[in-house]
Design an enzyme around this catalytic site. Structure first.
Site, mmCIF file in Angstrom:
data_model
loop_
_atom_site.group_PDB
_atom_site.id
_atom_site.type_symbol
_atom_site.label_atom_id
_atom_site.label_comp_id
_atom_site.label_asym_id
_atom_site.label_seq_id
_atom_site.Cartn_x
_atom_site.Cartn_y
_atom_site.Cartn_z
ATOM 1 N N GLU A 20 -102.902 -56.216 58.766
ATOM 2 C CA GLU A 20 -101.928 -55.634 59.696
ATOM 3 C C GLU A 20 -101.398 -56.703 60.646
ATOM 4 O O GLU A 20 -102.046 -57.736 60.865
ATOM 5 C CB GLU A 20 -102.651 -54.526 60.490
ATOM 6 C CG GLU A 20 -101.796 -53.808 61.504
ATOM 7 C CD GLU A 20 -102.460 -52.554 62.067
ATOM 8 O OE1 GLU A 20 -103.669 -52.347 61.820
ATOM 9 O OE2 GLU A 20 -101.759 -51.788 62.745
ATOM 10 N N GLU A 43 -101.953 -42.651 59.668
ATOM 11 C CA GLU A 43 -102.631 -41.923 60.749
ATOM 12 C C GLU A 43 -101.633 -41.079 61.548
ATOM 13 O O GLU A 43 -101.521 -41.209 62.770
ATOM 14 C CB GLU A 43 -103.414 -42.890 61.656
ATOM 15 C CG GLU A 43 -104.544 -43.553 60.906
ATOM 16 C CD GLU A 43 -105.601 -44.233 61.770
ATOM 17 O OE1 GLU A 43 -105.426 -44.360 62.986
ATOM 18 O OE2 GLU A 43 -106.630 -44.630 61.207
ATOM 19 N N GLU A 67 -108.564 -47.422 54.835
ATOM 20 C CA GLU A 67 -109.121 -48.182 55.979
ATOM 21 C C GLU A 67 -110.603 -47.860 56.065
ATOM 22 O O GLU A 67 -110.984 -46.686 56.205
ATOM 23 C CB GLU A 67 -108.419 -47.827 57.292
ATOM 24 C CG GLU A 67 -107.021 -48.378 57.380
ATOM 25 C CD GLU A 67 -106.364 -48.203 58.744
ATOM 26 O OE1 GLU A 67 -107.083 -48.152 59.754
ATOM 27 O OE2 GLU A 67 -105.119 -48.106 58.764
HETATM 28 O O1 AHR Z 1 -107.439 -51.189 61.576
HETATM 29 C C1 AHR Z 1 -107.141 -50.995 62.921
HETATM 30 C C2 AHR Z 1 -106.475 -49.650 63.192
HETATM 31 O O2 AHR Z 1 -107.366 -48.627 62.914
HETATM 32 C C3 AHR Z 1 -105.274 -49.325 62.356
HETATM 33 O O3 AHR Z 1 -104.110 -49.871 62.825
HETATM 34 C C4 AHR Z 1 -105.225 -47.837 62.441
HETATM 35 O O4 AHR Z 1 -104.637 -47.252 61.305
HETATM 36 C C5 AHR Z 1 -106.666 -47.449 62.625
HETATM 37 O O5 AHR Z 1 -106.818 -46.553 63.674
#
Ligand code: AHR
Length: 496
Positions: free
Chosen positions: A27, A175, A298
């Site tokens: 990210e 999310e 994730e």
């Molecule tokens: O990985 C860090 C964060 O965790 C991501 O941006 C989010 O999708 C999750 O809450």
């Protein structure tokens, strides 16, 4: 020393372990993209077209099958057109989620696709539902994958890319129950149906659509999504992080040496089994043929940031404890191979449970990296049923099975068995009966990742403190093996 017995049926494989469960997530967060991957063409750090050579070299060695980008929470604030064209003209924005730093958009669609080509990995792009328009999402897919006459194709060509890219995996938001718009599942479900309509298949490019899924044990989210929109998706995601402490009140230190922290981490890591089982049960109701995959896009450990680092950068060390967390997750994903078709650890470089940590021009490989490297042999291999009688790892008045084991058979007929001994104090003595071998075992080769302390990790001064070694003393007796697995270890044995 604890004694364990294991039976593996080598002639009745059941399904395939999708290599995509060894996927990654990167990210625009902290030093993952910038510094971690991207240093720019003018950097003194050796790079190819701006991307660090040492990082790509290390990652090629673990055969990353799929890479998710640009977020995370960042995805629902990302406007892809800001990240194309001449870099000096690209718009700057504030990365509100992650440290409030300036995002100069120097790493955009072209740079990401170039990175995927360098790594020989499938791109998995997450689109913006939270603050983006349907048109924006539609045009991004057109820009990347269309080869006919169109404004987006022409724009891509103007930006130096003649041929469209191959893009399979596309996520419709991230999310959306939280940072992706604070939506209710009913509302997101309707938005999902609408947005995904315009995520088109251009020419031969077929998109595999992934809907934003539940947080941890939000079974209602999965229920609504499957009921209302299941027919419009190929995958539904699930996010679960292993946090020994409390998300807001202190997650715990990445290098805490106490056994209480070790035990709770193992327990919370193993909890993903229950989560997958329960989300899958809901999916089974609406999709008994398992057409929709569960995509754990994730996962990983989430600790407090290292002292002195930006709290918004999520930079944490990585110890032998992380290696065990990774091994446990893989074994659980293997066991759920029918429904779990992809997983993406968070995150590849310098963020959360990273494979690689960098400091200027220096790089270290973490214990988690070594697990990914050791487990490559499971990629796309046939899953073998395993029956184990394991003693327990006892801590205070609680317990967990001491050993977690998973086995697979590859195309060449080799059997690979991986083991996690989660007990930080006790070795495990293991007797393995291999059923269904045409001939006996001719060769057994093992590797082990272990350490002296529960918080052992690699540093820039001592980069090889935790690294795989040969697993000694594997004894073969026709169809039986005996082996000793050190405390707090991840091991793999290959049988030929
Ligand atoms: O990985 C860090 C964060 O965790 C991501 O941006 C989010 O999708 C999750 O809450």
């Amino acid at each position: 020393m604890a004694n364990h017995h294991l039976i593996i049926n080598t002639d009745t494989p059941e399904g395939t372990i999708n290599k995509n469960i060894y996927g990654h997530f990167s990210e625009h967060l902290g030093r993952c993209i910038y510094e971690g991957f991207w240093v720019g063409e003018d950097s003194e750090i050796p790079n190819t077209n701006g991307i660090r050579n040492d990082v790509t070299k290390a990652l090629k060695n673990i055969n990353i099958p799929v890479l998710r980008w640009p977020g995370g929470c960042f995805a629902d604030e990302y406007h892809w057109k800001d990240g194309i064209g001449p870099r000096e003209n690209r718009k700057k924005m504030v990365n509100t989620h992650w440290g409030g730093v300036v995002e100069n958009n120097h790493f955009g669609t072209h740079e990401f696709m170039m990175l995927c080509e360098m790594l020989n990995t499938e791109p998995y792009i997450c689109g913006n539902v939270g603050s983006g328009t349907v048109q924006e999402m539609q045009e991004w897919v057109e820009y990347m994958t269309f080869n006919g006459e169109s404004p987006m194709t022409n724009l891509r060509k103007e930006n130096g890319r003649e041929e469209p890219w191959h893009l399979k995996y596309f996520g419709v938001g991230n999310e959306n129950w939280g940072c992706g718009g604070n939506m209710r599942p009913e509302y997101y479900s309707d938005l999902y149906r609408r947005y995904q309509t315009y995520v088109r298949n251009y020419g031969d490019n077929k998109i595999y659509k992934i809907a934003g899924g539940a947080n941890i044990d939000d079974y209602h989210w999965t229920e609504v999504l499957m009921r209302e929109s299941g027919e419009f998706m190929n995958g539904l995601s699930l996010h679960y992080y292993t946090i020994p402490g409390h998300f807001w009140k202190g997650k715990g230190s990445a290098t805490d040496p106490r056994e209480s922290e070790w035990f709770i981490t193992m327990k919370k890591a193993a909890h993903i089994d229950e989560l997958i089982t329960k989300h899958s049960a809901i999916m089974d109701q609406y999709d008994p043929e398992k057409k929709v995959a569960l995509i754990v896009d994730e996962w990983g450990t989430w600790f407090d940031v290292e002292t002195g680092t930006n709290p918004g950068f999520l930079y944490q060390q990585n110890t032998i404890r992380d290696a065990l967390v990774a091994g446990l997750h893989f074994h659980i994903f293997h066991a759920h191979h029918e429904r779990v078709q992809m997983a993406n650890i968070a995150q590849t470089v310098n963020v959360l449970q990273a494979m690689i940590l960098t400091e200027g021009e220096n790089l270290i490989l973490t214990p988690t990296y070594h697990v990914f490297e050791m487990y490559k042999v499971h990629h796309d291999a046939r899953h073998l049923p395993v029956s184990i009688s394991s003693e327990d790892y006892l801590f205070e008045d609680d317990s967990l099975p001491q050993l977690s084991v998973s086995a697979s058979k590859n195309e060449a007929g080799e059997v690979n068995i991986s083991f996690c001994n989660i007990d930080p104090n006790k070795e495990a003595s293991l007797n393995i009966s291999l059923r269904g071998l045409k001939e006996g075992i001719s060769e057994a080769y093992g590797r082990v990742l272990t350490a002296s302390g529960t918080n052992a990790h690699n540093t820039f001064e001592n980069p090889d403190n935790v690294k795989p070694e040969t697993l000694k003393n594997i004894k073969i007796n026709e169809e039986e093996l005996t082996v000793k697995l050190p405390s707090k270890s991840v091991s793999i044995i290959t049988l030929r």
